[in-house]
Design an enzyme around this catalytic site. Structure first.
Site, PDB file in Angstrom:
ATOM      1  N   GLU A 315      -5.617  31.449 -26.086  1.00 34.76           N
ATOM      2  CA  GLU A 315      -5.232  31.085 -27.448  1.00 34.76           C
ATOM      3  C   GLU A 315      -6.120  31.627 -28.556  1.00 34.76           C
ATOM      4  O   GLU A 315      -6.436  30.905 -29.489  1.00 34.76           O
ATOM      5  CB  GLU A 315      -5.216  29.556 -27.530  1.00 34.76           C
ATOM      6  N   HIS A 339       2.524  26.910 -25.695  1.00 34.92           N
ATOM      7  CA  HIS A 339       1.221  26.337 -25.358  1.00 34.92           C
ATOM      8  C   HIS A 339       0.111  27.032 -26.154  1.00 34.92           C
ATOM      9  O   HIS A 339      -0.718  26.371 -26.792  1.00 34.92           O
ATOM     10  CB  HIS A 339       0.978  26.476 -23.852  1.00 34.92           C
ATOM     11  N   GLU A 340       0.102  28.355 -26.131  1.00 35.81           N
ATOM     12  CA  GLU A 340      -0.978  29.081 -26.830  1.00 35.81           C
ATOM     13  C   GLU A 340      -0.892  28.842 -28.331  1.00 35.81           C
ATOM     14  O   GLU A 340      -1.907  28.675 -29.003  1.00 35.81           O
ATOM     15  CB  GLU A 340      -0.922  30.579 -26.511  1.00 35.81           C
ATOM     16  N   HIS A 343      -2.358  25.530 -29.406  1.00 33.69           N
ATOM     17  CA  HIS A 343      -3.815  25.527 -29.531  1.00 33.69           C
ATOM     18  C   HIS A 343      -4.264  25.814 -30.972  1.00 33.69           C
ATOM     19  O   HIS A 343      -5.424  25.550 -31.311  1.00 33.69           O
ATOM     20  CB  HIS A 343      -4.435  26.576 -28.606  1.00 33.69           C
ATOM     21  N   GLU A 362      -7.054  20.870 -23.823  1.00 33.78           N
ATOM     22  CA  GLU A 362      -5.910  21.215 -22.973  1.00 33.78           C
ATOM     23  C   GLU A 362      -4.879  20.100 -22.824  1.00 33.78           C
ATOM     24  O   GLU A 362      -3.688  20.357 -22.726  1.00 33.78           O
ATOM     25  CB  GLU A 362      -6.404  21.677 -21.595  1.00 33.78           C
ATOM     26  N   ASP A 417     -15.990  26.598 -15.651  1.00 34.86           N
ATOM     27  CA  ASP A 417     -14.724  27.232 -15.270  1.00 34.86           C
ATOM     28  C   ASP A 417     -14.006  26.420 -14.181  1.00 34.86           C
ATOM     29  O   ASP A 417     -12.781  26.460 -14.080  1.00 34.86           O
ATOM     30  CB  ASP A 417     -14.966  28.652 -14.734  1.00 34.86           C
ATOM     31  N   TYR A 425      -5.301  19.111 -18.285  1.00 37.05           N
ATOM     32  CA  TYR A 425      -4.012  19.533 -18.845  1.00 37.05           C
ATOM     33  C   TYR A 425      -2.957  18.435 -18.728  1.00 37.05           C
ATOM     34  O   TYR A 425      -2.439  17.925 -19.714  1.00 37.05           O
ATOM     35  CB  TYR A 425      -3.487  20.776 -18.102  1.00 37.05           C
TER      36      TYR A 425
HETATM   37 ZN   LIG Z   1      -4.512  25.864 -23.009  1.00 37.28          ZN
END
Ligand SMILES: [Zn+2]
Length: 652
Positions: A315, A339-340, A343, A362, A417, A425
């Site tokens: 994003e 979704h992006e 953001h 998220e 990560d 999410y």
């Molecule tokens: Zn995302």
């Protein structure tokens, strides 16, 4: 960011509605400095002033602006030049500036004294940690007591820099020019720029880039000047963003404008299909604005990357990076674009202050995505996406250790990560669905719009959100959601006992049909699939029970040509299933697919299925990975290596 679940298949048997978790699912690695020791509990109200994943002393000195001046060299796979950092001193006793770096070759650090005058400053690199990199410690006492000063760091990146992927021309869609792109989330900005690599603070940035003539350079910023003949470009991002949102892409690209403020970049051979597939982008922006207030980043463009791109999307402000695997021909995968875009409110505008609070980015984004999909494509479409996301969550809850099942993880992960599971999410999104139902859509929408406005261009923690919720919603409508219910959602593993899973009648119908077919009650030709899109196929392939006969897969393949599907989501699901069920005719697609596509969420499941199938399957997976691995983004390789070479640290 859209990664989706690492482990995609949802098998019909063996999964309850509530994940109890398995301690064997994920061992907590010891945490490296400056993190607390292994598995240390994080108190619920820990409002860390320091990001545990950054060395930066940003509470004493804060970088307010970064000005890049870099040459992009494809031959050596390096960026060389300088970054000038404008630093604000918050503590007038502080004499040292600490920056984050990882694998950078630093040549010089100097204080800018006006004009071209530079004064060399003493500096050293601290001890390096494999995840966090090494702190760059700069003695800035020569800046005196000035409240603001600027330094210039001369440096070169290394070919293995985690944020950067250098693609040979053969790895692009057109095959004519090399391609470079960056993904700095979560803590990889430090591998291409020495800076304060924390989501807790924000900065503006500018850049001057020199790229090979004929190639287009893009950044998550406004392009001030572009000369494709000489390869000289300048950029400016005048809105403050965290370091992980600074992005670069260089390649042979064409642009298609949707309207005055949005469009799509893609390789020449892809631009037409991309323009068609994503033509709803202006409507998506309008849909999100209607719910959550004006889009604040002026321009919204998409950049379709080569197939090697490791994510569904990323994003970056003004310029979302997206995978070409979203181009399905029927717009059935544009949810990732939504979704992006979402953001732009949740994540880029209001940012998690550290990756411990990732769900604020998220979970909110996955919720906003559902709402915008519902506005544009209807409730049935939204429900299908919601159910599929919920299935990813159920599968991961069954695998994850309990301490990693809460929205705010109970322990610090060694590598942030590893936190990109379905928990932040999908559990995050379901928590907001729960709040929406408890307070009513009208009140909750107004609250969320106000939240984005109140915290715009700030970085927040879970506690900031809870305080704001208490003041502006809970106290206005007392008795709807108790403090213990909130605690349960945020700090406890699994799903709360009163949680009601989402239902999609459209997907439920498919489940019934496929079970009827497997039971021999209907013939395959009786399965109505004329309007099935990616969601329906994903659901169907995920619902074939363990032990489905390869002969039945052959019948499906013969009828629907699944081994040769042009839809990457379908191909990924199908190959995973074929490997798990031992359906050999699909194996011919394995190597071409895994070499062409680099999107983690579409390939990790296939590697995993191969590795788990048999010693021969594992050998085949390793053989393919030897050829395909060099084409994957540096941050995408470790999870596959962990599947193929478990316990072998040397392969990392
Ligand atoms: Zn995302």
């Amino acid at each position: 960011m859209k990664v989706s679940s690492l482990f995609q298949v949802f098998l019909l048997t063996g999964l309850g509605a509530c994940g109890s978790g398995s301690p064997a699912g994920g061992e907590i690695q010891s945490t490296a400095k400056p993190l607390p020791p292994a598995g240390e509990q994080v108190s619920n109200d820990a409002r860390a002033t320091r990001d545990p994943y950054s060395y930066a002393n940003s509470e004493q000195m804060r970088v307010r602006h970064a000005e890049l001046n870099l040459t992009v060299d494809f031959a050596t796979q390096t960026l060389t030049g300088q970054v000038t950092l404008v630093v604000e001193r918050l503590n007038d006793q502080a004499g040292e500036l600490v920056l984050d770096t990882r694998g950078l070759d630093i040549r010089r650090v100097a204080l800018n004294q006006g004009g071209a005058k530079l004064l060399d400053l003493p500096w050293r690199l601290g001890e390096a940690d494999p995840v966090l990199g090494a702190p760059l410690l700069v003695d800035v006492s020569a800046a005196g007591r000035r409240g603001r000063f600027s330094i210039t760091v001369d440096y070169t990146t290394r070919p293995g820099a985690e944020a950067l992927q250098w693609l040979d021309k053969g790895m692009t869609s057109d095959g004519r020019s090399p391609f470079l792109y960056s993904v700095a989330a979560s803590i990889h900005a430090r591998s291409w720029i020495p800076l304060q690599d924390t989501a807790a603070t924000r900065m503006t940035f500018g850049a001057r880039l020199r790229v090979p003539p004929g190639l287009t350079a893009l950044m998550s910023a406004r392009t001030l000047s572009a000369d494709i003949q000489t390869g000289e470009y300048t950029f400016s991002m005048s809105q403050e963003i965290p370091a992980y949102l600074i992005a670069i892409a260089v390649g042979e690209l064409k642009y298609h404008a949707f309207d005055q403020r949005s469009g799509v970049w893609a390789e020449p051979s892809v631009i037409e299909a991309a323009a068609e597939e994503f033509e709803d982008t202006p409507a998506m922006i309008a849909g999100a604005e209607a719910l959550y207030g004006p889009y604040r980043w002026e321009q919204y463009d998409l950049l379709v990357l080569p197939p090697a791109f490791s994510l569904g999307g990323m994003e970056h402000p003004r310029l979302s990076f997206i995978t070409p695997t979203l181009i399905a021909g029927d717009k059935s995968l544009v949810g990732t674009v939504v979704h992006e875009l979402a953001h732009s409110w949740s994540g880029n505008l209001v940012t998690n202050a550290s990756w411990q609070h990732m769900w604020l980015n998220e979970g909110f984004t996955s919720y906003v995505e559902m709402r915008v999909v519902e506005t544009l494509y209807g409730k049935a479409e939204r429900k299908m996406e919601e159910v599929l996301g919920y299935q990813d969550l159920m599968f991961e809850l069954a695998e994850l250790a309990p301490e990693n099942q809460s929205l705010v993880p109970a322990v610090l992960l060694k590598n942030p990560d590893d936190g990109f599971t379905a928990v932040p999410y999908q559990k995050g999104a379901q928590f907001l669905v729960y709040l929406e139902q408890a307070y009513g859509r009208e009140a909750f929408d107004a609250f969320l719009k106000q939240y984005f406005d109140h915290f715009a261009f700030q970085s927040v923690t879970t506690e900031d959100f809870l305080d704001y919720l208490q003041q502006h919603l809970a106290s206005v409508y007392p008795g709807r959601v108790s403090a213990s219910q909130l605690e349960r959602w945020i700090y406890a593993p699994g799903m709360p006992a009163d949680f009601v899973p989402p239902v999609s009648p459209e997907l439920e119908e498919i489940r019934v049909v496929i079970l009827d077919w497997l039971d021999g009650e209907i013939e395959l030709v009786d399965i109505p699939r004329s309007n099935w899109g990616s969601q329906q196929w994903r659901y169907l392939l995920g619902h074939l029970p363990v032990g489905t006969d390869p002969g039945q897969l052959a019948v499906l393949d013969d009828r629907f040509k699944l081994t040769d599907s042009g839809n990457a989501i379908v191909t990924s699901k199908w190959l995973e299933l074929a490997v798990r069920m031992g359906y050999q005719p699909a194996y011919r697609r394995l190597e071409p697919f895994l070499i062409q596509v680099g999107r983690s969420s579409l390939i990790n499941n296939v590697y995993r299925a191969l590795a788990e199938s048999s010693p021969q399957g594992l050998e085949l997976a390793r053989d393919i990975y030897r050829k395909a691995g060099p084409g994957y983004h540096p941050t995408a390789r470790p999870s596959i290596q962990a599947l193929l070479y478990p316990g072998d640290r040397a392969e990392d």
